[in-house]
Scaffold this active site. Structure first.
Site, PDB file in Angstrom:
ATOM      1  N   THR A 186       0.845  -1.198   0.000  1.00  0.00           N
ATOM      2  CA  THR A 186       0.000   0.000   0.000  1.00  0.00           C
ATOM      3  C   THR A 186       0.875   1.241   0.000  1.00  0.00           C
ATOM      4  OG1 THR A 186      -1.761  -1.077   1.199  1.00  0.00           O
ATOM      5  CG2 THR A 186      -1.593   1.311   1.475  1.00  0.00           C
ATOM      6  N   ARG A 214     -14.617  -7.038   1.414  1.00  0.00           N
ATOM      7  CA  ARG A 214     -13.674  -6.690   2.482  1.00  0.00           C
ATOM      8  C   ARG A 214     -13.074  -5.303   2.263  1.00  0.00           C
ATOM      9  NH1 ARG A 214      -8.005  -5.259   3.123  1.00  0.00           N
ATOM     10  NH2 ARG A 214      -7.343  -5.959   5.179  1.00  0.00           N
ATOM     11  N   VAL A 215     -13.029  -4.521   3.315  1.00  0.00           N
ATOM     12  CA  VAL A 215     -12.379  -3.209   3.275  1.00  0.00           C
ATOM     13  C   VAL A 215     -11.315  -3.197   4.365  1.00  0.00           C
ATOM     14  CG1 VAL A 215     -12.724  -0.738   3.698  1.00  0.00           C
ATOM     15  CG2 VAL A 215     -14.396  -2.009   2.341  1.00  0.00           C
ATOM     16  N   GLY A 216     -10.155  -2.668   4.047  1.00  0.00           N
ATOM     17  CA  GLY A 216      -9.067  -2.627   5.020  1.00  0.00           C
ATOM     18  C   GLY A 216      -8.987  -1.289   5.728  1.00  0.00           C
ATOM     19  N   ASP A 217      -7.821  -1.020   6.271  1.00  0.00           N
ATOM     20  CA  ASP A 217      -7.598   0.216   7.034  1.00  0.00           C
ATOM     21  C   ASP A 217      -7.366   1.432   6.143  1.00  0.00           C
ATOM     22  OD1 ASP A 217      -5.129  -1.221   6.288  1.00  0.00           O
ATOM     23  OD2 ASP A 217      -4.171   0.592   7.067  1.00  0.00           O
ATOM     24  N   GLY A 238       0.172  -2.696   5.939  1.00  0.00           N
ATOM     25  CA  GLY A 238       0.210  -4.016   6.557  1.00  0.00           C
ATOM     26  C   GLY A 238      -1.189  -4.547   6.778  1.00  0.00           C
ATOM     27  N   GLY A 240      -4.563  -4.802   7.567  1.00  0.00           N
ATOM     28  CA  GLY A 240      -5.537  -3.754   7.845  1.00  0.00           C
ATOM     29  C   GLY A 240      -6.407  -4.023   9.051  1.00  0.00           C
TER      30      GLY A 240
END
Ligand code: SD4
Length: 324
Positions: A186, A214-217, A238, A240
């Site tokens: 990222t 799915r959604v990360g940070d 890294g 999330g």
């Protein structure tokens, strides 16, 4: 526990020199070895040299930190060789490339998109969300429709290569959501412009072969990115899920507000993640931070995280200290 600091000149792979206290205009201060830089300056995660040079050039021309971070990370969104950001990103389990991104401006305003498909520059859409809507975050179909209304064009982001890799994965079904250097990079970027204002951006295709939806940070303000124009900013890369659970970028900025230098703040925030999940050897998280005065720090769980500082028209690639 190991702390390793290396400073490399851009493009000079293999010519690294140990970074101990000072080198070529960079100097470490504070009890935990933060690095002093001069403003304007940009910092970004991983070894994205061209993103750093693009942001640095704009800052030196007197452009705003917000423009610099947006244009900087867009280099990687367009880079087909980069399989972790934007066009050419690794898809989810269904074979869809879904993108997460956000921006944050010096006045604390921010914009974000998540689970966005078929738009090459999610960070530019995130900026439009910030500037053209009363909202902070748009997701999925709504984000896509908004992008189209704003004049963005629809594009297939799944490259032949990424599709082949996905098909291989489908056969093996060897899903291990372990973030490591090979397949998750990222880009998070922070910049301080000539006016002394800070802005940030973060953009990713997220975990390879993640579950649909799915959604990360990375698009979550406070997790993948946070800044405060009185204090400084932080970005994360890294795993999330762990970054979200610990609201790590916000934590780093708050620690700096309370007087910790960026290096200390990143170390405390990484140790918080380690304390809260005994499986920490199985995933990577890296944090990168800068104060309004240009002091930079970084820390991660596993060795191997590098970041770029662009200052005085030059990139420096630095290897972060790590918990393990
Ligand atoms: C995510 N934090 O979606 C991102 C992945 C990442 O370097 O940072 N990779 O969880």
């Amino acid at each position: 526990m190991k702390r390793r600091y290396f400073l490399k000149t851009a493009g000079a792979a293999g010519l690294s020199i140990p970074f101990i206290n000072s080198c070529a205009g960079f100097s470490a201060t504070g009890t935990e070895n933060s690095i002093n830089t001069t403003i304007p300056v940009s910092i970004n995660t991983w070894n994205f040299q061209e993103a750093g040079s693009t942001a640095g050039k704009l800052l030196n021309e007197g452009k705003s930190a917000l423009d610099a971070v947006q244009q900087g990370v867009m280099v990687e969104e367009a880079n087909l060789e980069n399989t972790t950001v934007g066009n050419g990103g690794t898809p989810d389990r269904e074979g869809d490339v879904t993108l997460d991104a956000c921006v944050m401006a010096p006045d604390g305003n921010c914009g974000s998109v998540a689970y966005l498909k078929n738009i090459e520059h999610p960070v530019a859409v995130a900026r439009k969300v910030m500037e053209e809507t009363p909202h902070v975050m748009l997701v999925g179909e709504g984000a896509y429709n908004f992008a189209i209304q704003q004049g963005f064009t629809s594009k297939n982001l799944l490259t032949e290569n990424a599709e082949k890799e996905w098909e291989k994965w489908l056969k093996e079904k060897d899903y291990k959501p372990i973030i490591n250097i090979e397949n998750h990079d990222t880009i998070g970027m922070l910049a301080i412009d000539r006016e002394g204002d800070i802005a940030g951006a973060c953009t990713t295709s997220g975990l390879a072969y993640k579950m649909q939806g799915r959604v990360g940070d990375s698009p979550i303000i406070g997790s993948g990115l946070f800044l405060d124009n009185e204090v400084g900013g932080a970005v994360a890369t890294g795993m999330g899920e762990e970054i979200i659970k610990n609201v790590s970028s916000f934590l780093v900025v708050e620690l700096m507000r309370q007087g910790k230098n960026p290096q200390e703040a990143c170390e405390i925030a990484i140790k918080r993640i380690v304390k809260n999940n005994s499986n920490y050897t199985d995933f990577q998280v890296a944090l990168l931070a800068i104060t309004k005065q240009g002091e930079v720090g970084s820390y991660c769980i596993h060795p191997g995280f590098t970041y770029v500082i662009n200052m005085n028209g030059e990139n420096k690639s630095i290897e972060s200290g790590s918990y393990l």
